[in-house]
Design a protein around this motif. Sequence first.
Motif, short mmCIF file in Angstrom:
data_model
loop_
_atom_site.label_atom_id
_atom_site.label_comp_id
_atom_site.label_asym_id
_atom_site.label_seq_id
_atom_site.Cartn_x
_atom_site.Cartn_y
_atom_site.Cartn_z
N GLU A 239 -4.10 -1.25 2.76
CA GLU A 239 -3.44 -0.22 3.15
C GLU A 239 -2.36 0.45 2.06
N ALA A 240 -1.58 -0.73 1.69
CA ALA A 240 -0.47 -0.49 0.77
C ALA A 240 -0.96 0.03 -0.46
N VAL A 241 -2.07 -0.35 -0.88
CA VAL A 241 -2.86 -0.21 -2.36
C VAL A 241 -3.17 1.52 -1.93
N ARG A 242 -3.73 1.77 -1.00
CA ARG A 242 -4.02 3.16 -0.57
C ARG A 242 -2.84 3.94 -0.84
N HIS A 243 -1.78 3.64 -0.17
CA HIS A 243 -0.56 4.33 -0.13
C HIS A 243 -0.15 4.67 -1.39
N ARG A 244 0.00 3.44 -2.03
CA ARG A 244 0.64 3.39 -3.43
C ARG A 244 -0.34 4.42 -4.30
N GLU A 245 -1.67 4.63 -4.16
CA GLU A 245 -2.24 5.34 -5.09
C GLU A 245 -1.99 6.87 -4.90
N ALA A 246 -1.76 7.07 -3.30
CA ALA A 246 -1.47 8.49 -2.99
C ALA A 246 0.07 9.02 -3.04
N GLY A 247 0.70 7.72 -3.54
CA GLY A 247 2.31 8.14 -3.67
C GLY A 247 2.95 8.11 -2.51
N GLU A 248 2.46 7.66 -1.37
CA GLU A 248 3.24 7.46 -0.17
C GLU A 248 3.97 6.26 0.17
N TRP A 249 5.19 6.16 -0.43
CA TRP A 249 5.88 4.87 -0.58
C TRP A 249 6.49 4.68 0.86
N LEU A 250 6.82 5.54 1.71
CA LEU A 250 7.42 5.04 3.01
C LEU A 250 6.35 4.37 3.86
N GLN A 251 5.07 4.90 3.67
CA GLN A 251 4.02 4.05 4.35
C GLN A 251 3.68 2.78 3.64
N ALA A 252 3.60 2.96 2.43
CA ALA A 252 3.57 1.33 1.68
C ALA A 252 4.49 0.31 2.22
N GLY A 253 5.86 0.69 2.54
CA GLY A 253 6.66 -0.16 3.03
C GLY A 253 6.48 -0.52 4.35
N THR A 254 5.78 0.38 5.16
CA THR A 254 5.15 0.13 6.48
C THR A 254 4.26 -0.98 6.49
N ALA A 255 3.42 -0.82 5.50
CA ALA A 255 2.30 -1.86 5.21
C ALA A 255 2.63 -2.98 4.78
N ASP A 256 3.81 -3.05 4.03
CA ASP A 256 4.42 -4.28 3.29
C ASP A 256 4.98 -5.19 4.63
N ILE A 257 5.68 -4.55 5.68
CA ILE A 257 6.14 -5.18 6.83
C ILE A 257 4.96 -5.69 7.67
N ALA A 258 3.83 -4.93 7.78
CA ALA A 258 2.77 -5.44 8.73
C ALA A 258 2.22 -6.80 7.85
N TYR A 259 2.11 -6.65 6.54
CA TYR A 259 1.49 -7.85 5.87
C TYR A 259 2.58 -9.17 6.29
N HIS A 260 3.76 -8.98 6.30
CA HIS A 260 4.47 -10.08 6.57
C HIS A 260 4.56 -10.40 7.78
N ALA A 261 4.38 -9.82 8.76
CA ALA A 261 4.31 -10.05 10.16
C ALA A 261 2.92 -10.88 10.47
N ALA A 262 1.97 -10.40 9.82
CA ALA A 262 0.80 -11.03 9.84
C ALA A 262 0.86 -12.59 9.18
N ILE A 263 1.65 -12.82 8.14
CA ILE A 263 2.00 -14.05 7.60
C ILE A 263 2.62 -14.77 8.76
N VAL A 264 3.60 -14.22 9.57
CA VAL A 264 3.98 -15.15 10.56
C VAL A 264 3.32 -15.38 11.70
N GLU A 265 2.33 -14.58 11.98
CA GLU A 265 1.08 -14.77 12.97
C GLU A 265 0.50 -16.16 12.60
#
Length: 228
Positions: free
Chosen positions: A124-150
């Motif tokens: 999802e972060a890659v898709r947002h990066r390609e679309a230039g949607e950087w706030l959403q890329a940041g949200t996807a980054d947080i979801a990625y790290h939350a999954a690491i904790v899980e």
Amino acid sequence: MKKAMPTDKAGQASEPAQTLAESIADKIRERVISGWLTPGSHLSEVALGEELGVSRNTLREVFRLLTKEGLLRHEANRGVFVSTPSMATIVDIYNVRRMIECQAMAGAHPRHPSVAKMRAAVEEAVRHREAGEWLQAGTADIAYHAAIVELADSPRLNTFFAQVALELRLVFGLLRDPEYLHARYVDKNLLILSELEAGQTAKAADMLRDYLFDAERFILGAYSRLGS
């Protein structure tokens, strides 16, 4: 004598006050985690109460809850604002992240269900990066790290990290250029994930530790330049 159902605006029946306050607090947390509310943002009681359809008393309870969490701050004669993290807060957040995330990664099984969540988040972060949607890329980054904790299979850690994630989003919000912040880390997330999926958990944990040290230095450097 039977008690009347609690009411809110316009005398309409509502949930009990505490439950309603928690529900509204969740909505404000979501606005923080999405980047919609940034550090220093002023929260107007009148405007927010009208928008969310709740009384000022309920909203004050919400503000009390979120101020206790450190997400908001109250300034006498000025109102309520989204908190602005200090340099000490940033250092503490990254110390905590290294303790939790690296340990979870080192002990992970490559076929843990949360690995699929990591994959979905980084794609999802890659898709947002390609679309230039950087706030959403940041949200996807947080979801990625939350999954690491899980990966640690600890509901308590998951709950604790949810609070850390809110503070982390505030840290991200200090930098006004989200592309400058997130562009360098999307591919690094992908590389760490690839090592985990290959069963190289120790290597993935080492890469994650280096990543978090680098991110801390990067953000502290950017933070120190804000006042210059």
